[in-house]
Enzyme design. Structure first.
Site, short mmCIF file in Angstrom:
data_model
loop_
_atom_site.label_atom_id
_atom_site.label_comp_id
_atom_site.label_asym_id
_atom_site.label_seq_id
_atom_site.Cartn_x
_atom_site.Cartn_y
_atom_site.Cartn_z
N CYS A 170 1.01 -0.98 0.05
CA CYS A 170 0.31 0.36 0.32
C CYS A 170 0.75 1.45 0.12
O CYS A 170 1.53 1.33 -0.71
CB CYS A 170 -1.19 -0.12 1.63
SG CYS A 170 -0.35 0.42 2.95
N ASN A 192 2.29 1.40 4.31
CA ASN A 192 2.53 0.25 5.37
C ASN A 192 2.06 0.41 6.71
O ASN A 192 3.20 -0.26 7.26
CB ASN A 192 3.73 -0.27 4.86
CG ASN A 192 4.43 -1.38 5.79
OD1 ASN A 192 5.09 -1.82 5.95
ND2 ASN A 192 2.63 -2.88 5.54
N CYS A 244 -1.61 0.80 7.37
CA CYS A 244 -3.32 0.31 7.50
C CYS A 244 -3.81 -0.65 6.92
O CYS A 244 -4.08 -1.72 7.86
CB CYS A 244 -3.81 2.00 7.14
SG CYS A 244 -3.94 3.35 8.15
N ARG A 245 -3.59 -0.39 5.79
CA ARG A 245 -4.06 -1.53 4.37
C ARG A 245 -3.54 -2.77 4.67
O ARG A 245 -3.49 -4.01 5.28
CB ARG A 245 -4.60 -0.73 2.88
CG ARG A 245 -5.57 -0.01 3.15
CD ARG A 245 -5.54 0.61 1.92
NE ARG A 245 -4.16 1.44 1.80
CZ ARG A 245 -4.26 2.09 0.72
NH1 ARG A 245 -5.24 2.09 -0.29
NH2 ARG A 245 -3.29 2.52 0.45
N SER A 246 -2.33 -2.60 3.91
CA SER A 246 -1.62 -3.84 3.82
C SER A 246 -0.61 -4.55 4.48
O SER A 246 -1.13 -5.87 5.02
CB SER A 246 -0.27 -3.57 3.29
OG SER A 246 1.31 -2.16 3.77
N ASP A 266 -8.16 4.17 0.90
CA ASP A 266 -7.76 4.50 1.89
C ASP A 266 -8.50 4.88 3.03
O ASP A 266 -9.14 5.70 3.34
CB ASP A 266 -6.51 5.19 1.20
CG ASP A 266 -5.39 5.66 1.99
OD1 ASP A 266 -5.56 5.22 3.26
OD2 ASP A 266 -4.56 6.63 2.01
P1 4NP Z 1 -1.25 2.93 4.05
O1 4NP Z 1 -2.79 4.37 4.67
O2 4NP Z 1 -0.83 3.14 2.66
O3 4NP Z 1 -3.54 1.91 4.10
O4 4NP Z 1 -0.74 2.11 5.22
C1 4NP Z 1 -1.70 5.68 4.25
C2 4NP Z 1 -1.00 5.33 6.26
C3 4NP Z 1 0.02 6.65 5.92
C4 4NP Z 1 -0.41 7.23 4.28
C5 4NP Z 1 -1.37 7.37 3.46
C6 4NP Z 1 -2.29 6.28 3.89
N1 4NP Z 1 0.43 9.38 5.12
O5 4NP Z 1 0.61 10.13 4.12
O6 4NP Z 1 1.12 8.97 5.92
#
Ligand code: 4NP
Length: 169
Positions: A23, A26, A28-30, A135
């Site tokens: 993702c 790294n 939340c989703r992954s 997301d």
């Molecule tokens: P993820 O979500 O891609 O599912 O881990 C996010 C986590 C952090 C950020 C964006 C999306 N960020 O901008 O810090």
């Protein structure tokens, strides 16, 4: 090709399989997909053969735990969210993993686009096949529940496909 009928690409090393879920951050989703898929792989009796890893295309959170809301959602559903530490994608992952699964189209583009060993995670989701995992970072708790439902369905399907591919069904 991102349909559920697309077969898993063959392992680079017979009898083993290295999967990566990818993702943006790294956190939340992954990580949620990583924890759930690893559990499904173990339940399918494949823990000795299948490696699951996860990473983000961005490096802001490297070394840190997953997002508190992601962890709370997993914990409430009975999974262990404590072991995760965020990692960032490096080019060697594209060389040595058997399959890289992107959470959304932006992640897929960062991986160089769809190819035999790179596709959307939800190409294996029996519901809404080929969609994105949205997301949840900037949204409410509902978003994390939605992600969990998607990763549970998809991970169950993936573990079954791996059992067949590896002759362990
Ligand atoms: P993820 O979500 O891609 O599912 O881990 C996010 C986590 C952090 C950020 C964006 C999306 N960020 O901008 O810090």
């Amino acid at each position: 090709m991102t349909s559920a009928s697309a077969p898993l690409p063959p392992p680079r090393t017979p009898g083993r399989y290295r999967l990566a879920v990818v993702c943006l951050g790294n956190i939340c989703r992954s990580p949620m997909a990583h924890v759930v898929l690893e559990q499904r792989v173990a339940e399918a009796g494949l823990a000795d053969a299948v490696e699951v890893t996860s990473c983000g295309t961005g490096g802001w959170h490297v070394g840190g735990p997953m997002d508190d809301r992601a962890a709370a959602t997993l914990t409430a559903a009975g999974y262990d969210a404590t072991r995760h530490r965020a990692r960032q994608l490096t080019p060697d992952w594209l060389e040595d993993r058997d399959l890289l699964l992107a959470m959304d189209e932006t992640n897929l583009a960062e991986l160089g686009g769809a190819s035999e060993r790179v596709r959307l995670f939800r190409s294996f989701d029996p519901v809404g096949t080929g969609g994105e995992v949205p997301d949840p970072y900037y949204g409410g708790d509902d978003g994390f529940e939605e992600v969990l439902a998607m990763v549970e369905r998809t991970s169950t399907a993936l573990a079954g496909a791996l059992q067949h591919l590896l002759g362990r069904a």
